[in-house]
Write an enzyme that holds these catalytic residues in place. Sequence first.
Site, PDB file in Angstrom:
ATOM      1  N   LEU A 137      35.799  46.991  45.491  1.00 18.45           N
ATOM      2  CA  LEU A 137      36.907  46.669  44.592  1.00 18.45           C
ATOM      3  C   LEU A 137      36.440  46.286  43.197  1.00 18.45           C
ATOM      4  O   LEU A 137      37.181  46.460  42.228  1.00 18.45           O
ATOM      5  CB  LEU A 137      37.742  45.529  45.179  1.00 18.45           C
ATOM      6  CG  LEU A 137      38.395  45.803  46.537  1.00 18.45           C
ATOM      7  CD1 LEU A 137      39.142  44.578  47.019  1.00 18.45           C
ATOM      8  CD2 LEU A 137      39.332  47.002  46.445  1.00 18.45           C
ATOM      9  N   SER A 141      28.759  39.716  37.416  1.00 18.54           N
ATOM     10  CA  SER A 141      27.392  39.250  37.186  1.00 18.54           C
ATOM     11  C   SER A 141      26.814  38.543  38.400  1.00 18.54           C
ATOM     12  O   SER A 141      25.590  38.541  38.603  1.00 18.54           O
ATOM     13  CB  SER A 141      27.383  38.299  35.987  1.00 18.54           C
ATOM     14  OG  SER A 141      27.903  38.926  34.840  1.00 18.54           O
ATOM     15  N   ASP A 276      37.510  28.483  34.391  1.00 15.13           N
ATOM     16  CA  ASP A 276      37.486  29.907  34.066  1.00 15.13           C
ATOM     17  C   ASP A 276      38.853  30.544  34.330  1.00 15.13           C
ATOM     18  O   ASP A 276      38.955  31.622  34.912  1.00 15.13           O
ATOM     19  CB  ASP A 276      36.395  30.613  34.879  1.00 15.13           C
ATOM     20  CG  ASP A 276      36.055  31.993  34.329  1.00 15.13           C
ATOM     21  OD1 ASP A 276      36.388  32.259  33.154  1.00 15.13           O
ATOM     22  OD2 ASP A 276      35.468  32.813  35.058  1.00 15.13           O
TER      23      ASP A 276
END
Length: 559
Positions: A137, A141, A276
């Site tokens: 999918l 990193s 994030d």
Amino acid sequence: MAAVGIGGVVLPSCSFLGKKVKLKPLSLSIGLKKERNSRIIKAEMFRFAHDIFVGVGVGLPCTVMECGDIIYRSTLPKSNGITVTVPGVIMALGTLSYLWATPGVAPGFFDMFVLAFVERLFRSTYKKDDIVLGKKLGEGSFGSVYRVSLAKKTSSKGGDLVLKRATEYGAVEIWMNERVRRACANSCADFLYGFLESSSKKGAEYWLLWRFEGKATLADLMQSREFPYNVEALILGEVQDLPKGLDRENRIIQTIMGQLLFALDGLHSTGIVHRDIKPQNIIFSEGSRTFKIIDLGAAADLRVGINYIPKEFLLDPRYAAPEQYIMSTQTPSAPSAPVATALSPVLWQLNLPDRFDIYSVGLIFLQMAFPGLRSDNSLIQFNRQLKRCDYDLVSWRQTVEPRAGPELRKGFELLDLDGGIGWELLTSMVRFKARQRISAKTALAHPYFGREGLLALSFIQNLKLQFFRATQQDYSEAANWVVQLMAKSGTEQGGGFTEAQLQELREIEPKKKSSAQSNALASALRLQRKIMRTLNESIDELSRQRKSLWWKRWIPREE
């Protein structure tokens, strides 16, 4: 010396351990039978021993040594229960408030030492051989994401799963997802299991399993020209019988924002800061018809101090708050877990780390209202403009609105609906100072979310809006007042400094140049601070490496 008789035997009176013992005479009849006489003598001897050892006080040092101390016995009635006093009630309430204050001391201990242990006893476990890899999918990193299935359908719900093979921050993500599953399962994707798989050719990897809930992220939906209408049936369950326009778009965006803030409030209430938040990390769950947060690898658990390192940040610069750090850089490394948990409410109130995520959600709100800001380049350009305006959205609007295009004007019109409560909410989230931003819980109580299909505000909603504006007031007017005084000085206008005060300011002599001695002292102090900073950083690093082991031991391993 007097004498008494015991069964015909004469005993003189005497002193025992410094105390005068008065022996009572024994009244015995010689005509008694032998057995009865023996019983009576034993009873009298027992009473005699009791008088000596209890009455005199054998074993009490003060009595033996005749120190002169006197033992007093209270004649007041004994209390039959707990006495309730006003200071005691206040102290008890204060203690309870502290134990349950965000991020929660009492819930933290219960979660770590009770719920976590019970969960490990009854949860389902998986191995590498149980998983059948499917379509890839995505890849980032720190790992790759696959759609997988189980070799044996052991799950009662069945269906496909999502597997993430993480090489870095995998242990952190397992910890965070397990915490979220116990505390606020509806905020994030449905996590199943995580383990360390060390037989891979690439080295040790952390395998994390979630239930597959959908593949569309908020970023995917926002890139469509049909946004927000393309998610209308998804989040509302039906297509609205309304013409396309600002009212309809506003209701859809309002629903999305409410779901995001609800999920974020669940994370913050349990002491987790995501760090994030962005559209790529928000997935739409087809089963619950809600948006959920994913990718907790950069999150910090500030209840126990996991994945929090001073002077280190993990963020996406496009959506990150200006301060970049969720807590002050002067905050030391986290101590042991029990101590960190006990101190967590204090550090939370001092730093308000949850406001970091609020800024990111505010930028997402901005992107949903302004289609021109949904691309990466346009968002980067907006951040530069906002920085030049000192992160003041009002100043930015005054700069760009006079020459704005149709898309930008449409966004301002959407936020100005209902008396501008959308713009009010946006400006309270996107602010330079973290302490001036509102929390997710406060944002959910904002009048922007009080409308149910009606554009007109009710009397109660107006009161809530006025109260919100009063509590979120920017008190920079005081500084502007001082500046105006300076500007009026020496003019014919009222106010300002007098000529005498200005002359005093002119006559203040500048500081003399530093001498060689003071320069040497300053250099020595700078060197001392540098040495201490280096030592503290080294100690923090060693302490972090030592303490990072205890929670990683809970992660299952597969050889």
